[in-house]
Design an enzyme around this catalytic site. Structure first.
Site, short mmCIF file in Angstrom:
data_model
loop_
_atom_site.label_atom_id
_atom_site.label_comp_id
_atom_site.label_asym_id
_atom_site.label_seq_id
_atom_site.Cartn_x
_atom_site.Cartn_y
_atom_site.Cartn_z
N GLN A 1 0.83 -1.22 0.00
CA GLN A 1 0.00 0.00 0.00
C GLN A 1 0.86 1.26 0.00
O GLN A 1 0.44 2.29 -0.53
CB GLN A 1 -0.93 0.03 1.23
N ASP B 1 -6.05 1.32 12.72
CA ASP B 1 -7.28 0.59 12.43
C ASP B 1 -8.14 0.43 13.67
O ASP B 1 -9.36 0.33 13.58
CB ASP B 1 -6.96 -0.78 11.82
O1 MRU Z 1 -5.22 -3.45 5.08
P1 MRU Z 1 -5.41 -1.97 4.86
O2 MRU Z 1 -4.76 -1.46 3.64
O3 MRU Z 1 -6.89 -1.60 4.94
O4 MRU Z 1 -4.68 -1.31 6.11
C1 MRU Z 1 -4.77 0.07 6.25
C2 MRU Z 1 -4.01 0.61 7.39
O5 MRU Z 1 -3.41 -0.10 8.16
C3 MRU Z 1 -4.11 2.08 7.58
O6 MRU Z 1 -2.93 2.58 8.15
C4 MRU Z 1 -5.27 2.40 8.51
O7 MRU Z 1 -6.45 1.80 8.06
C5 MRU Z 1 -5.48 3.85 8.66
S1 MRU Z 1 -6.19 4.59 7.22
C6 MRU Z 1 -6.40 6.23 7.52
#
Ligand code: MRU
Length: 375
Positions: free
Chosen positions: A222, A263
């Protein structure tokens, strides 16, 4: 541009078309199409090479879009779920409240099962359910209209909340600072500004000239595919590093702050974020670099006392062994451990930047205090 007329999906596919395409920051991460009762997303699994706009109509399509990370990042998942449950509720064909509510509950539970860690998913769905509960004396058609308004409010609030996170975060930074971020807590993870990127975007508008280091973020990349892409699109000075390079840039004094998203944040400040955040925080401690978690209060789960109570999603082994590679990169049938998140202990966190200000230790006192405030 290819237009799939049948499903009304507009697909921008050809990288050669890129000069004629909109800047990625001008797309909405998640939107509601009221005319055909669908949720519109950018399919983030296709970025940065292809910008694919997808329309979701059914519970299964919404569930899969969240599960597969086509729409991802805690706040964006919450908004997608709010629009999702609205369109599904809108399809429930009855004027009887009890029957409507039974159907609503079933769809809500289903969407809520798509990903376990980001608490914004349950938060947004619970907020939508509260609308049903508070308005059960009204006609079902009126409840549907209030659900639509609530989902739109969740989205507009997200934009304002992220902007405020940016303002508070900016008070901790100086022009020219080096900032390291992990995963994507950017605009693509929210409806605008992002959380960890909000101070960076506001700083960019104010000529702070930050130098950003984006961890690539194994295994789903990501950081490389999304954070590097959107920050570059904004003209930010961004450098991509592998996840195991954080010590190298900190040793050189290139990083003044680590900004990450979350999260789920437990009452004591322990924070679940993308796998690798805890390692990064430990490295930052070693080099005296402060780690700030940037998150809306909707990511704070006061019912979970410590990080030990946060459910951690485990994802398929193929994400590690082959998913992003031209050729498989590990032996067939190798055992793989693929937790999608880890928990950073509160002692490693210098502050939690929310829309209401910056919480400091002891978080068991500072975090609950934010819940009496509204924006
Ligand atoms: O698995 P993902 O890509 O949904 O994980 C996202 C993250 O860990 C982000 O850092 C988190 O959701 C914060 S988004 C503002």
């Amino acid at each position: 541009m290819i237009v799939d007329e049948e499903r009304k999906i507009n697909v921008h596919l050809n990288i050669a078309e890129r000069p004629t395409m909109k800047n990625i920051l001008n797309y909405e991460t998640v939107a509601l199409d009221e005319n055909d009762n669908s949720v519109i997303i950018i399919d983030q699994t296709k970025l940065p090479t292809d910008v694919v706009i997808k329309k979701l109509y059914t519970a299964q399509e919404i569930w899969e879009a969240i599960y597969r990370l086509e729409v991802r990042g805690a706040p964006a998942i919450g908004v997608a779920a709010a629009f999702g449950i609205y369109i599904l509720a809108n399809n429930i064909n009855t004027s009887d409240y009890a029957e409507f509510y039974t159907g609503f509950k079933k769809q809500k539970e289903y969407l809520n099962s798509s990903r376990p860690t980001a608490v914004n998913l349950a938060w947004a769905l619970n907020r939508m359910e509260a609308v049903c509960d508070a308005n059960k004396h009204l006609a079902v058609t009126e409840i549907k209209e209030i659900l639509r308004q609530e989902a739109n409010t969740i989205k507009t609030e997200d934009i304002e909340v992220c902007r405020r996170i940016g303002e508070h975060g900016l008070t901790l930074l100086k022009p020219g600072d080096g900032i390291l971020t992990h995963c994507n807590a950017g605009q693509l993870a929210t409806c605008k500004y992002g959380t960890a990127t909000a101070p960076i975007y506001l700083g960019q508008e104010r000529d702070y000239r930050f130098r950003v280091f984006a961890d690539e973020t194994r295994p789903l990349l990501q950081g490389a595919r999304l954070t590097a892409y959107e920050l570059m699109a904004a003209g930010v000075d961004v450098t991509l590093i592998c996840d195991n390079m954080s010590a190298a840039v900190m040793q050189k004094g290139l990083v003044q702050a680590v900004l990450v998203g979350a999260d789920r944040i437990a009452l004591n400040g322990d924070t679940a974020n993308k796998i690798g955040t805890a390692v990064l925080a430990a490295v930052a401690k070693q080099y005296g670099v402060p780690v700030y978690v940037c998150a809306p209060t909707s990511t704070i789960d006061l019912n979970t006392k410590t990080g030990a109570g946060i459910p951690i999603e485990e994802r398929p082994a193929c994400e590690v062994t082959e998913m992003w590679y031209k050729n498989r990169m590990a032996p067939k049938n190798i055992k793989v451990f693929n937790p999608s998140f880890d928990v950073t202990s509160n002692e490693l966190i210098a502050g939690i930047i929310t829309e209401h200000g910056i919480a400091r230790a002891p978080f068991t006192e500072s975090l609950p205090a934010f819940f009496c405030l509204s924006i």
